[in-house]
Write a protein that holds these residues in place. Structure first.
Motif, PDB file in Angstrom:
ATOM      1  N   VAL A  71      -6.208   4.326  -4.539  1.00  0.00           N
ATOM      2  CA  VAL A  71      -5.677   5.671  -4.757  1.00  0.00           C
ATOM      3  C   VAL A  71      -5.536   5.917  -6.251  1.00  0.00           C
ATOM      4  O   VAL A  71      -5.646   5.002  -7.064  1.00  0.00           O
ATOM      5  CB  VAL A  71      -4.301   5.860  -4.072  1.00  0.00           C
ATOM      6  N   THR A  72      -5.278   7.163  -6.589  1.00  0.00           N
ATOM      7  CA  THR A  72      -4.881   7.524  -7.947  1.00  0.00           C
ATOM      8  C   THR A  72      -3.544   8.247  -7.865  1.00  0.00           C
ATOM      9  O   THR A  72      -3.125   8.698  -6.797  1.00  0.00           O
ATOM     10  CB  THR A  72      -5.903   8.443  -8.652  1.00  0.00           C
ATOM     11  N   GLN A  73      -2.886   8.360  -9.014  1.00  0.00           N
ATOM     12  CA  GLN A  73      -1.605   9.051  -9.084  1.00  0.00           C
ATOM     13  C   GLN A  73      -1.596   9.916 -10.335  1.00  0.00           C
ATOM     14  O   GLN A  73      -2.010   9.470 -11.409  1.00  0.00           O
ATOM     15  CB  GLN A  73      -0.464   8.029  -9.137  1.00  0.00           C
ATOM     16  N   ASP A  74      -1.158  11.159 -10.211  1.00  0.00           N
ATOM     17  CA  ASP A  74      -1.117  12.011 -11.394  1.00  0.00           C
ATOM     18  C   ASP A  74       0.243  11.897 -12.083  1.00  0.00           C
ATOM     19  O   ASP A  74       1.134  11.158 -11.643  1.00  0.00           O
ATOM     20  CB  ASP A  74      -1.472  13.464 -11.048  1.00  0.00           C
ATOM     21  N   ALA A  75       0.409  12.649 -13.157  1.00  0.00           N
ATOM     22  CA  ALA A  75       1.629  12.552 -13.960  1.00  0.00           C
ATOM     23  C   ALA A  75       2.872  12.969 -13.188  1.00  0.00           C
ATOM     24  O   ALA A  75       3.990  12.542 -13.503  1.00  0.00           O
ATOM     25  CB  ALA A  75       1.480  13.394 -15.228  1.00  0.00           C
ATOM     26  N   SER A  76       2.699  13.790 -12.155  1.00  0.00           N
ATOM     27  CA  SER A  76       3.845  14.239 -11.361  1.00  0.00           C
ATOM     28  C   SER A  76       4.216  13.255 -10.258  1.00  0.00           C
ATOM     29  O   SER A  76       5.205  13.463  -9.548  1.00  0.00           O
ATOM     30  CB  SER A  76       3.542  15.600 -10.726  1.00  0.00           C
ATOM     31  N   GLY A  77       3.428  12.192 -10.105  1.00  0.00           N
ATOM     32  CA  GLY A  77       3.685  11.220  -9.056  1.00  0.00           C
ATOM     33  C   GLY A  77       2.909  11.472  -7.781  1.00  0.00           C
ATOM     34  O   GLY A  77       3.010  10.677  -6.828  1.00  0.00           O
ATOM     35  N   MET A  78       2.124  12.558  -7.721  1.00  0.00           N
ATOM     36  CA  MET A  78       1.326  12.837  -6.530  1.00  0.00           C
ATOM     37  C   MET A  78       0.262  11.765  -6.356  1.00  0.00           C
ATOM     38  O   MET A  78      -0.428  11.391  -7.310  1.00  0.00           O
ATOM     39  CB  MET A  78       0.677  14.212  -6.624  1.00  0.00           C
ATOM     40  N   LEU A  79       0.104  11.282  -5.125  1.00  0.00           N
ATOM     41  CA  LEU A  79      -0.869  10.252  -4.794  1.00  0.00           C
ATOM     42  C   LEU A  79      -2.092  10.873  -4.137  1.00  0.00           C
ATOM     43  O   LEU A  79      -1.961  11.776  -3.296  1.00  0.00           O
ATOM     44  CB  LEU A  79      -0.235   9.233  -3.850  1.00  0.00           C
ATOM     45  N   TYR A  80      -3.275  10.366  -4.501  1.00  0.00           N
ATOM     46  CA  TYR A  80      -4.537  10.894  -3.978  1.00  0.00           C
ATOM     47  C   TYR A  80      -5.370   9.735  -3.438  1.00  0.00           C
ATOM     48  O   TYR A  80      -5.604   8.744  -4.123  1.00  0.00           O
ATOM     49  CB  TYR A  80      -5.331  11.605  -5.078  1.00  0.00           C
ATOM     50  N   PHE A  81      -5.833   9.878  -2.212  1.00  0.00           N
ATOM     51  CA  PHE A  81      -6.650   8.830  -1.601  1.00  0.00           C
ATOM     52  C   PHE A  81      -8.050   8.833  -2.202  1.00  0.00           C
ATOM     53  O   PHE A  81      -8.660   9.888  -2.384  1.00  0.00           O
ATOM     54  CB  PHE A  81      -6.740   9.046  -0.085  1.00  0.00           C
ATOM     55  N   VAL A  82      -8.572   7.629  -2.482  1.00  0.00           N
ATOM     56  CA  VAL A  82      -9.909   7.485  -3.049  1.00  0.00           C
ATOM     57  C   VAL A  82     -10.841   6.757  -2.079  1.00  0.00           C
ATOM     58  O   VAL A  82     -11.879   7.273  -1.680  1.00  0.00           O
ATOM     59  CB  VAL A  82      -9.868   6.734  -4.397  1.00  0.00           C
ATOM     60  N   ASP A  83     -10.487   5.535  -1.678  1.00  0.00           N
ATOM     61  CA  ASP A  83     -11.359   4.727  -0.829  1.00  0.00           C
ATOM     62  C   ASP A  83     -10.572   3.546  -0.277  1.00  0.00           C
ATOM     63  O   ASP A  83      -9.401   3.369  -0.629  1.00  0.00           O
ATOM     64  CB  ASP A  83     -12.563   4.222  -1.640  1.00  0.00           C
ATOM     65  N   ARG A  84     -11.226   2.717   0.549  1.00  0.00           N
ATOM     66  CA  ARG A  84     -10.611   1.524   1.113  1.00  0.00           C
ATOM     67  C   ARG A  84     -11.162   0.283   0.437  1.00  0.00           C
ATOM     68  O   ARG A  84     -12.365   0.104   0.335  1.00  0.00           O
ATOM     69  CB  ARG A  84     -10.858   1.459   2.623  1.00  0.00           C
ATOM     70  N   GLY A 136       1.029  13.024  -0.959  1.00  0.00           N
ATOM     71  CA  GLY A 136       2.462  12.987  -1.199  1.00  0.00           C
ATOM     72  C   GLY A 136       2.885  12.075  -2.331  1.00  0.00           C
ATOM     73  O   GLY A 136       2.066  11.483  -3.030  1.00  0.00           O
ATOM     74  N   ARG A 137       4.213  11.963  -2.486  1.00  0.00           N
ATOM     75  CA  ARG A 137       4.814  11.166  -3.552  1.00  0.00           C
ATOM     76  C   ARG A 137       5.757  10.124  -2.961  1.00  0.00           C
ATOM     77  O   ARG A 137       6.118  10.189  -1.791  1.00  0.00           O
ATOM     78  CB  ARG A 137       5.590  12.078  -4.508  1.00  0.00           C
ATOM     79  N   SER A 138       6.182   9.184  -3.802  1.00  0.00           N
ATOM     80  CA  SER A 138       7.177   8.206  -3.375  1.00  0.00           C
ATOM     81  C   SER A 138       8.420   8.925  -2.871  1.00  0.00           C
ATOM     82  O   SER A 138       8.801   9.983  -3.393  1.00  0.00           O
ATOM     83  CB  SER A 138       7.559   7.289  -4.541  1.00  0.00           C
ATOM     84  N   GLY A 139       9.071   8.339  -1.884  1.00  0.00           N
ATOM     85  CA  GLY A 139      10.278   8.926  -1.323  1.00  0.00           C
ATOM     86  C   GLY A 139      10.377   8.600   0.154  1.00  0.00           C
ATOM     87  O   GLY A 139       9.489   7.970   0.732  1.00  0.00           O
ATOM     88  N   GLY A 140      11.466   9.018   0.764  1.00  0.00           N
ATOM     89  CA  GLY A 140      11.637   8.774   2.187  1.00  0.00           C
ATOM     90  C   GLY A 140      11.725   7.308   2.541  1.00  0.00           C
ATOM     91  O   GLY A 140      11.287   6.888   3.609  1.00  0.00           O
ATOM     92  N   GLY A 141      12.280   6.522   1.614  1.00  0.00           N
ATOM     93  CA  GLY A 141      12.422   5.099   1.902  1.00  0.00           C
ATOM     94  C   GLY A 141      11.196   4.277   1.602  1.00  0.00           C
ATOM     95  O   GLY A 141      11.075   3.146   2.095  1.00  0.00           O
ATOM     96  N   MET A 142      10.272   4.805   0.796  1.00  0.00           N
ATOM     97  CA  MET A 142       9.075   4.025   0.447  1.00  0.00           C
ATOM     98  C   MET A 142       8.661   4.343  -0.987  1.00  0.00           C
ATOM     99  O   MET A 142       8.431   5.498  -1.339  1.00  0.00           O
ATOM    100  CB  MET A 142       7.930   4.322   1.421  1.00  0.00           C
ATOM    101  N   GLN A 143       8.598   3.294  -1.801  1.00  0.00           N
ATOM    102  CA  GLN A 143       8.159   3.406  -3.185  1.00  0.00           C
ATOM    103  C   GLN A 143       6.694   3.017  -3.298  1.00  0.00           C
ATOM    104  O   GLN A 143       6.199   2.215  -2.508  1.00  0.00           O
ATOM    105  CB  GLN A 143       9.005   2.503  -4.088  1.00  0.00           C
ATOM    106  N   ALA A 144       6.003   3.571  -4.293  1.00  0.00           N
ATOM    107  CA  ALA A 144       4.576   3.294  -4.483  1.00  0.00           C
ATOM    108  C   ALA A 144       4.310   2.786  -5.895  1.00  0.00           C
ATOM    109  O   ALA A 144       5.001   3.139  -6.856  1.00  0.00           O
ATOM    110  CB  ALA A 144       3.758   4.556  -4.233  1.00  0.00           C
ATOM    111  N   ARG A 145       3.283   1.971  -5.997  1.00  0.00           N
ATOM    112  CA  ARG A 145       2.838   1.426  -7.283  1.00  0.00           C
ATOM    113  C   ARG A 145       1.328   1.288  -7.223  1.00  0.00           C
ATOM    114  O   ARG A 145       0.777   0.863  -6.198  1.00  0.00           O
ATOM    115  CB  ARG A 145       3.509   0.067  -7.507  1.00  0.00           C
TER     116      ARG A 145
END
Length: 550
Positions: free
Chosen positions: A414-427, A349-358
């Motif tokens: 995680v990584t994030q693409d140009a559209s803001g989609m977040l992808y899990f990588v590892d812990r 998913g992407r940022s939204g719903g009351g939670m921002q990501a960086r």
């Protein structure tokens, strides 16, 4: 937000729709209680909870107290939870798989003043109570949480009388009142107690209810099937609170069972299911069932589905599996809920719903799209902690460290693409995730290190095709001690007696040395070469078959 606590939300819905189903228990002939199944309405649960509320209040329980429960996924969990919440008492759910030392730590750390338990666990908890009493010089009474008649007959012990308790017990609960104390594994060995307010619960449920897109939830016609335990935020704070706020029903099952999964879903009329990574491969490996296409499921919500199985699962069973991300500390989720979904990846998913990501590097510099880094989250610049946990109990330093710079540091890469989609990588942290349980490597290391035959130990995650990850213990024996199968079995039993079964090592490897820094800290990243599967190392002992629920 019109409600000030979970109880008020439940009472409002129950008074408006007393005949609406709230709790459903599917039939199970081998179950001693409710073998033919059970359905309780909002009105019925309200009536029981109100009676319990009266007796808790008369016994002196009130705001700023904590009561522990070991009631598993039983309807009685909600009877006590709602009654206690109405008085401002915080719930401390106990993991039924915890052993003596783990429960004793949780009771001492939380300063619970009462334990409400299943009758079959009363003996274990009375031993914990005696140890608690001797160490603290205070009483920790234990009562049978299923014997409501005894409670109504006066079985509840009087709440402890202290100056603070007397002054604050009558305070009405509000949005900031602690509703629950849930324990989550950290990297320091002992689980941390996450203080969760009524606002956290109501915000989590409302956030789920209003996700939209493929996570559309209608009022009064959904049935949530969540096989996760009620001591986790997923089941207790997210799905249960969402069900209450939307006047919907919640199915209670003991645990995930691939054999009963589809029959229970069909029997209860489930429209929404929650899953872990283990669900997809296990169900896909089951023979075709007549039930698997008779269901009414609209969507599944969960995390950890293997991308190579995602599309195959949806094609066979006929509904979308929505990958999400969340933590006990966040109280809300990201979700890959908008079509077209990236099911061939680990998108969540992407940022939204009351939670921002960086996304940042080790120096906390923001990274461009495509580069992997740590996920930081917040509500907003103006109110970064809005809706998050209230802090770690008795650990302000850990709370401040997690929130440095005004962002919560998740420890996930995680990584994030140009559209803001977040992808899990590892812990990033040394956390092993086994079948949905977060296991702190340091806790297992501390137990193994206490054995007389162990000189050094490092616990790392090993990949597991069914459970996502498994506990892998690398051990240097004491001089003169033979690192053989006999010792591996002895160390397994040592850990298994002191820890919940899922924390015991599934793999053991004996080594002559472990790589260390100049300060003698083990460098786990140097034990195996990059990309090496530790299970393939010669001399490793496979103990997974001995890990069984007790």
């Amino acid at each position: 937000m019109k409600d000030l606590c979970v109880w008020q939300a439940f009472e409002r819905i129950a008074q408006a729709s007393p005949d609406a189903p709230f709790l459903r228990v599917p039939s199970h002939p081998e179950r001693e209680w409710a073998p033919a199944g059970l359905m309780l309405t909002y009105g019925e649960v309200l009536s029981i909870a109100m009676r319990l509320r009266k007796h808790y209040r008369e016994a002196g329980y009130g705001s700023h107290m904590r009561v522990a429960t070991l009631l598993a996924n039983r309807p009685e969990f909600f009877f006590h939870y709602l009654a206690l919440n109405s008085l401002g008492v915080s719930l401390v759910p106990i993991n039924p798989d915890y052993r003596h030392d783990e429960m004793l730590y949780q009771m001492e750390h939380s300063e619970a003043c009462l334990v409400v338990a299943l009758p079959e666990r009363m003996g274990d908890l009375l031993k914990v109570s005696r140890a608690y009493d001797s160490q603290r010089g205070a009483s920790l009474p234990v009562v049978n949480g299923l014997d409501l008649a005894a409670i109504e007959g006066g079985a509840l012990p009087v709440a402890p009388v202290t100056a603070e308790a007397s002054a604050r017990a009558s305070e009405a609960p509000n949005l900031e009142t602690e509703a629950a104390l849930l324990y989550t594994s950290g990297t320091t060995g002992r689980p941390k107690g996450c203080r969760l307010s009524n606002f956290y619960f109501l915000n989590a449920g409302e956030g789920y209810r209003t996700q939209g897109d493929r996570l559309g939830i209608e009022t009064g016609c959904e049935v949530f099937y969540n096989p996760l335990p009620l001591y986790h935020m997923n089941a207790l704070a997210v799905s249960a609170t969402c069900a209450i706020l939307s006047a919907n029903a919640l199915v209670l099952v003991e645990r995930f069972s691939p054999q009963r999964w589809w029959s229970e879903i069909v029997e209860t009329g489930a429209t929404i299911i929650h899953y872990l990574g283990i669900v997809a491969p296990t169900l896909l490996n089951q023979p075709v069932s007549s039930y698997e296409r008779q269901h009414k499921v609209k969507f599944g919500l969960g995390a950890g589905i293997e991308p190579s199985l995602h599309a195959a699962f949806e094609a066979r069973f006929g509904f979308p599996m929505i990958e999400v991300w969340g933590m006990t500390e966040t109280g809300r989720i990201f979700a890959d809920k908008t079509e077209p979904r990236a099911v061939e990846t680990r998108a969540f998913g992407r940022s939204g719903g009351g939670m921002q990501a960086r996304i940042v590097d080790d120096q906390e510099r923001e990274l461009p799209p495509g580069q992997a880094g740590e996920l930081l989250v917040r509500h907003s610049a103006e109110a970064p902690r809005h809706g998050f946990f209230s802090g770690y109990l008795k650990n302000d330093a850990a709370t401040q460290e997690a929130w440095r710079g005004g962002w919560f540091h998740t420890g996930d890469i995680v990584t994030q693409d140009a559209s803001g989609m977040l992808y899990f990588v590892d812990r990033k942290k040394h956390i092993i995730r086994r079948s949905g349980e977060n296991i702190a490597a340091a806790e297992i290391e501390a137990v193994l290190q206490a054995h007389a035959a162990v000189a050094q130990v490092a616990v790392v995650p090993a990949p597991d095709e069914v459970r996502e990850e498994e506990v892998f213990a690398c051990i240097v024996p004491m001089p003169g001690v033979q690192g053989d199968e006999s010792l591996a079995l002895e160390l397994f039993e040592w850990a298994n007696q002191k820890l919940a079964y899922y924390k015991a090592p599934g793999w053991v490897l004996f080594l002559e040395t472990l790589p260390t820094t100049g300060t003698q800290k083990v460098q786990k990243t140097l034990i195996f070469v990059a990309g090496e599967d530790p299970r393939k190392r010669g001399g490793v002992f496979d103990l997974r078959g001995r890990k069984k629920r007790r």
